[in-house]
Design a protein around this motif. Structure first.
Motif, PDB file in Angstrom:
ATOM      1  N   GLU A  43       0.824  -1.209   0.000  1.00 23.17           N
ATOM      2  CA  GLU A  43       0.000   0.000   0.000  1.00 23.17           C
ATOM      3  C   GLU A  43       0.857   1.258   0.000  1.00 23.17           C
ATOM      4  N   GLN A  44       1.929   1.247   0.807  1.00 25.98           N
ATOM      5  CA  GLN A  44       2.823   2.399   0.843  1.00 25.98           C
ATOM      6  C   GLN A  44       3.530   2.587  -0.497  1.00 25.98           C
ATOM      7  N   ALA A  45       3.945   1.487  -1.117  1.00 24.27           N
ATOM      8  CA  ALA A  45       4.614   1.573  -2.414  1.00 24.27           C
ATOM      9  C   ALA A  45       3.660   2.125  -3.470  1.00 24.27           C
ATOM     10  N   ALA A  46       2.395   1.706  -3.418  1.00 30.78           N
ATOM     11  CA  ALA A  46       1.405   2.207  -4.376  1.00 30.78           C
ATOM     12  C   ALA A  46       1.162   3.699  -4.158  1.00 30.78           C
ATOM     13  N   ASP A  53       3.903   9.931  -9.595  1.00 29.81           N
ATOM     14  CA  ASP A  53       3.316  10.083 -10.930  1.00 29.81           C
ATOM     15  C   ASP A  53       2.515  11.372 -11.059  1.00 29.81           C
ATOM     16  N   ALA A  54       1.846  11.776  -9.984  1.00 34.43           N
ATOM     17  CA  ALA A  54       1.043  12.992 -10.020  1.00 34.43           C
ATOM     18  C   ALA A  54       1.908  14.244  -9.891  1.00 34.43           C
ATOM     19  N   ARG A  55       3.194  14.060  -9.668  1.00 34.80           N
ATOM     20  CA  ARG A  55       4.146  15.151  -9.492  1.00 34.80           C
ATOM     21  C   ARG A  55       3.754  16.047  -8.318  1.00 34.80           C
ATOM     22  N   ASP A  56       3.152  15.441  -7.293  1.00 39.52           N
ATOM     23  CA  ASP A  56       2.798  16.186  -6.094  1.00 39.52           C
ATOM     24  C   ASP A  56       4.012  16.373  -5.192  1.00 39.52           C
ATOM     25  N   LYS A  57       4.844  15.351  -5.098  1.00 39.94           N
ATOM     26  CA  LYS A  57       5.991  15.396  -4.194  1.00 39.94           C
ATOM     27  C   LYS A  57       7.223  14.853  -4.902  1.00 39.94           C
ATOM     28  N   THR A  58       8.376  15.286  -4.423  1.00 41.20           N
ATOM     29  CA  THR A  58       9.635  14.766  -4.949  1.00 41.20           C
ATOM     30  C   THR A  58       9.973  13.470  -4.225  1.00 41.20           C
ATOM     31  N   VAL A  59      10.969  12.785  -4.715  1.00 41.05           N
ATOM     32  CA  VAL A  59      11.390  11.527  -4.089  1.00 41.05           C
ATOM     33  C   VAL A  59      11.888  11.795  -2.672  1.00 41.05           C
ATOM     34  N   THR A  60      12.581  12.913  -2.460  1.00 40.79           N
ATOM     35  CA  THR A  60      13.065  13.252  -1.124  1.00 40.79           C
ATOM     36  C   THR A  60      11.904  13.453  -0.161  1.00 40.79           C
ATOM     37  N   GLN A  61      10.854  14.127  -0.623  1.00 35.05           N
ATOM     38  CA  GLN A  61       9.688  14.356   0.231  1.00 35.05           C
ATOM     39  C   GLN A  61       8.947  13.056   0.511  1.00 35.05           C
ATOM     40  N   ILE A  62       8.842  12.187  -0.478  1.00 36.74           N
ATOM     41  CA  ILE A  62       8.183  10.889  -0.285  1.00 36.74           C
ATOM     42  C   ILE A  62       8.979  10.050   0.707  1.00 36.74           C
ATOM     43  N   ALA A  63      10.299  10.066   0.574  1.00 38.79           N
ATOM     44  CA  ALA A  63      11.148   9.304   1.492  1.00 38.79           C
ATOM     45  C   ALA A  63      10.989   9.813   2.921  1.00 38.79           C
ATOM     46  N   ALA A  64      10.918  11.134   3.098  1.00 39.24           N
ATOM     47  CA  ALA A  64      10.730  11.695   4.431  1.00 39.24           C
ATOM     48  C   ALA A  64       9.350  11.334   4.985  1.00 39.24           C
ATOM     49  N   LEU A  65       8.362  11.263   4.121  1.00 40.91           N
ATOM     50  CA  LEU A  65       7.003  10.909   4.541  1.00 40.91           C
ATOM     51  C   LEU A  65       6.954   9.506   5.140  1.00 40.91           C
ATOM     52  N   PHE A  66       7.675   8.574   4.526  1.00 41.28           N
ATOM     53  CA  PHE A  66       7.656   7.183   4.993  1.00 41.28           C
ATOM     54  C   PHE A  66       8.818   6.854   5.927  1.00 41.28           C
ATOM     55  N   GLY A  67       9.751   7.771   6.098  1.00 42.22           N
ATOM     56  CA  GLY A  67      10.879   7.530   6.985  1.00 42.22           C
ATOM     57  C   GLY A  67      11.884   6.529   6.445  1.00 42.22           C
ATOM     58  N   PRO A  69      15.152   5.934   3.261  1.00 43.97           N
ATOM     59  CA  PRO A  69      16.051   6.675   2.376  1.00 43.97           C
ATOM     60  C   PRO A  69      15.488   6.778   0.952  1.00 43.97           C
ATOM     61  N   ARG A  70      16.034   7.723   0.187  1.00 44.77           N
ATOM     62  CA  ARG A  70      15.574   7.912  -1.198  1.00 44.77           C
ATOM     63  C   ARG A  70      15.796   6.667  -2.044  1.00 44.77           C
ATOM     64  N   SER A  71      16.893   5.952  -1.789  1.00 46.14           N
ATOM     65  CA  SER A  71      17.184   4.764  -2.590  1.00 46.14           C
ATOM     66  C   SER A  71      16.080   3.717  -2.439  1.00 46.14           C
ATOM     67  N   THR A  72      15.464   3.638  -1.247  1.00 45.46           N
ATOM     68  CA  THR A  72      14.365   2.693  -1.045  1.00 45.46           C
ATOM     69  C   THR A  72      13.169   3.099  -1.885  1.00 45.46           C
ATOM     70  N   VAL A  73      12.866   4.389  -1.921  1.00 46.76           N
ATOM     71  CA  VAL A  73      11.733   4.866  -2.732  1.00 46.76           C
ATOM     72  C   VAL A  73      12.009   4.592  -4.199  1.00 46.76           C
ATOM     73  N   TYR A  74      13.233   4.877  -4.655  1.00 41.45           N
ATOM     74  CA  TYR A  74      13.572   4.598  -6.050  1.00 41.45           C
ATOM     75  C   TYR A  74      13.432   3.106  -6.360  1.00 41.45           C
ATOM     76  N   GLY A  75      13.754   2.251  -5.405  1.00 45.41           N
ATOM     77  CA  GLY A  75      13.631   0.815  -5.623  1.00 45.41           C
ATOM     78  C   GLY A  75      12.183   0.375  -5.794  1.00 45.41           C
ATOM     79  N   HIS A  76      11.235   1.101  -5.189  1.00 51.13           N
ATOM     80  CA  HIS A  76       9.825   0.732  -5.287  1.00 51.13           C
ATOM     81  C   HIS A  76       9.112   1.406  -6.452  1.00 51.13           C
ATOM     82  N   LEU A  77       9.709   2.424  -7.047  1.00 50.46           N
ATOM     83  CA  LEU A  77       9.088   3.069  -8.207  1.00 50.46           C
ATOM     84  C   LEU A  77       9.290   2.203  -9.435  1.00 50.46           C
TER      85      LEU A  77
END
Length: 149
Positions: A43-46, A53-67, A69-77
Protein backbone atom coordinates in the motif's frame (compact mmCIF):
# COMPACT_ATOMS: atom_id res chain seq x y z
CA UNK A 1 49.00 -36.26 0.09
CA UNK A 2 47.87 -32.90 -1.28
CA UNK A 3 45.82 -34.64 -3.97
CA UNK A 4 43.91 -36.65 -1.37
CA UNK A 5 43.11 -33.54 0.66
CA UNK A 6 41.86 -31.71 -2.42
CA UNK A 7 39.58 -34.65 -3.32
CA UNK A 8 38.13 -34.64 0.22
CA UNK A 9 37.62 -30.85 0.12
CA UNK A 10 35.84 -31.12 -3.24
CA UNK A 11 33.57 -33.89 -1.91
CA UNK A 12 32.75 -31.82 1.17
CA UNK A 13 31.89 -28.80 -1.00
CA UNK A 14 29.57 -30.89 -3.19
CA UNK A 15 27.79 -32.14 -0.05
CA UNK A 16 27.32 -28.58 1.24
CA UNK A 17 25.89 -27.40 -2.09
CA UNK A 18 23.51 -30.39 -2.29
CA UNK A 19 22.30 -29.89 1.29
CA UNK A 20 21.76 -26.18 0.67
CA UNK A 21 19.70 -26.89 -2.45
CA UNK A 22 17.60 -29.48 -0.58
CA UNK A 23 16.99 -27.05 2.30
CA UNK A 24 15.88 -24.24 -0.02
CA UNK A 25 13.56 -26.62 -1.91
CA UNK A 26 11.89 -27.81 1.31
CA UNK A 27 11.54 -24.21 2.57
CA UNK A 28 9.82 -23.18 -0.66
CA UNK A 29 7.49 -26.17 -0.32
CA UNK A 30 6.51 -24.89 3.14
CA UNK A 31 5.73 -21.44 1.67
CA UNK A 32 8.87 -19.65 2.82
CA UNK A 33 10.37 -16.93 0.66
CA UNK A 34 14.02 -15.94 0.99
CA UNK A 35 15.45 -12.46 1.14
CA UNK A 36 14.94 -9.36 3.19
CA UNK A 37 11.47 -8.01 3.89
CA UNK A 38 10.65 -4.83 1.97
CA UNK A 39 10.66 -1.60 4.02
CA UNK A 40 7.50 -0.32 2.32
CA UNK A 41 4.27 -2.29 2.30
CA UNK A 42 2.44 -2.75 -1.00
CA UNK A 43 0.00 0.00 0.00
CA UNK A 44 2.82 2.40 0.84
CA UNK A 45 4.61 1.57 -2.41
CA UNK A 46 1.40 2.21 -4.38
CA UNK A 47 0.89 5.54 -2.59
CA UNK A 48 4.50 6.54 -3.28
CA UNK A 49 3.99 5.67 -6.95
CA UNK A 50 0.80 7.77 -7.10
CA UNK A 51 2.47 10.76 -5.44
CA UNK A 52 5.43 10.53 -7.78
CA UNK A 53 3.32 10.08 -10.93
CA UNK A 54 1.04 12.99 -10.02
CA UNK A 55 4.15 15.15 -9.49
CA UNK A 56 2.80 16.19 -6.09
CA UNK A 57 5.99 15.40 -4.19
CA UNK A 58 9.64 14.77 -4.95
CA UNK A 59 11.39 11.53 -4.09
CA UNK A 60 13.07 13.25 -1.12
CA UNK A 61 9.69 14.36 0.23
CA UNK A 62 8.18 10.89 -0.28
CA UNK A 63 11.15 9.30 1.49
CA UNK A 64 10.73 11.69 4.43
CA UNK A 65 7.00 10.91 4.54
CA UNK A 66 7.66 7.18 4.99
CA UNK A 67 10.88 7.53 6.98
CA UNK A 68 13.04 5.65 4.49
CA UNK A 69 16.05 6.68 2.38
CA UNK A 70 15.57 7.91 -1.20
CA UNK A 71 17.18 4.76 -2.59
CA UNK A 72 14.36 2.69 -1.05
CA UNK A 73 11.73 4.87 -2.73
CA UNK A 74 13.57 4.60 -6.05
CA UNK A 75 13.63 0.82 -5.62
CA UNK A 76 9.82 0.73 -5.29
CA UNK A 77 9.09 3.07 -8.21
CA UNK A 78 8.48 1.46 -11.56
CA UNK A 79 11.26 1.69 -14.09
CA UNK A 80 9.25 3.81 -16.54
CA UNK A 81 8.65 6.66 -14.12
CA UNK A 82 11.97 6.44 -12.27
CA UNK A 83 13.83 7.11 -15.52
CA UNK A 84 11.80 10.26 -16.19
CA UNK A 85 13.38 13.69 -16.31
CA UNK A 86 14.81 15.07 -13.06
CA UNK A 87 12.39 17.25 -11.16
CA UNK A 88 12.76 20.03 -8.64
CA UNK A 89 10.66 20.30 -5.51
CA UNK A 90 8.70 23.29 -6.79
CA UNK A 91 6.32 23.58 -9.68
CA UNK A 92 6.91 26.21 -12.34
CA UNK A 93 5.54 29.59 -11.31
CA UNK A 94 5.16 28.70 -7.61
CA UNK A 95 7.73 31.21 -6.40
CA UNK A 96 7.67 33.73 -9.25
CA UNK A 97 10.94 32.56 -10.79
CA UNK A 98 11.13 31.87 -14.46
CA UNK A 99 13.44 29.77 -16.56
CA UNK A 100 14.37 32.85 -18.59
CA UNK A 101 18.06 33.67 -17.95
CA UNK A 102 17.57 37.30 -19.01
CA UNK A 103 14.92 37.79 -16.35
CA UNK A 104 17.13 36.24 -13.70
CA UNK A 105 20.19 38.37 -14.57
CA UNK A 106 19.19 41.54 -12.68
CA UNK A 107 18.55 39.56 -9.49
CA UNK A 108 21.95 37.89 -9.76
CA UNK A 109 23.67 41.24 -10.40
CA UNK A 110 22.29 42.77 -7.20
CA UNK A 111 23.51 39.92 -5.00
CA UNK A 112 26.91 40.53 -3.44
CA UNK A 113 29.26 37.99 -1.96
CA UNK A 114 30.98 38.67 1.29
CA UNK A 115 34.71 39.11 0.90
CA UNK A 116 36.81 36.55 2.76
CA UNK A 117 38.62 37.82 5.81
CA UNK A 118 42.33 38.48 5.25
CA UNK A 119 44.60 35.91 6.81
CA UNK A 120 47.77 36.88 8.60
CA UNK A 121 50.88 34.74 8.74
CA UNK A 122 50.64 34.54 12.51
CA UNK A 123 47.17 33.01 12.27
CA UNK A 124 48.64 29.88 10.73
CA UNK A 125 52.07 29.20 12.21
CA UNK A 126 54.31 26.94 10.22
CA UNK A 127 55.96 24.11 12.10
CA UNK A 128 59.74 24.44 12.31
CA UNK A 129 61.76 22.21 10.02
CA UNK A 130 62.61 19.13 12.06
CA UNK A 131 64.50 17.29 9.34
CA UNK A 132 67.89 16.19 10.72
CA UNK A 133 70.99 17.41 8.98
CA UNK A 134 72.65 14.82 6.74
CA UNK A 135 75.57 12.96 8.29
CA UNK A 136 78.96 13.15 6.71
CA UNK A 137 79.89 9.89 5.00
CA UNK A 138 82.07 7.40 6.85
CA UNK A 139 85.44 7.06 5.14
CA UNK A 140 85.44 3.27 5.33
CA UNK A 141 82.05 2.87 3.60
CA UNK A 142 82.07 5.84 1.23
CA UNK A 143 83.21 4.66 -2.23
CA UNK A 144 83.98 8.26 -3.27
CA UNK A 145 86.06 9.14 -0.23
CA UNK A 146 89.50 10.46 -1.02
CA UNK A 147 92.31 9.10 1.15
CA UNK A 148 93.85 11.83 3.30
CA UNK A 149 97.46 10.46 3.40
Amino acid sequence: MFGMLSVLAELQRELIVANTRDGLTSARARGRVGGRRPRLTTEQAALAQQLYDARDKTVTQIAALFGVPRSTVYGHLTATTAAAEPRSGKKAGDDGHTNNPAAAAPAAATRKRAAPAPMSRSAHPVAPDTTPAPRPPHPATDPFAVPTR
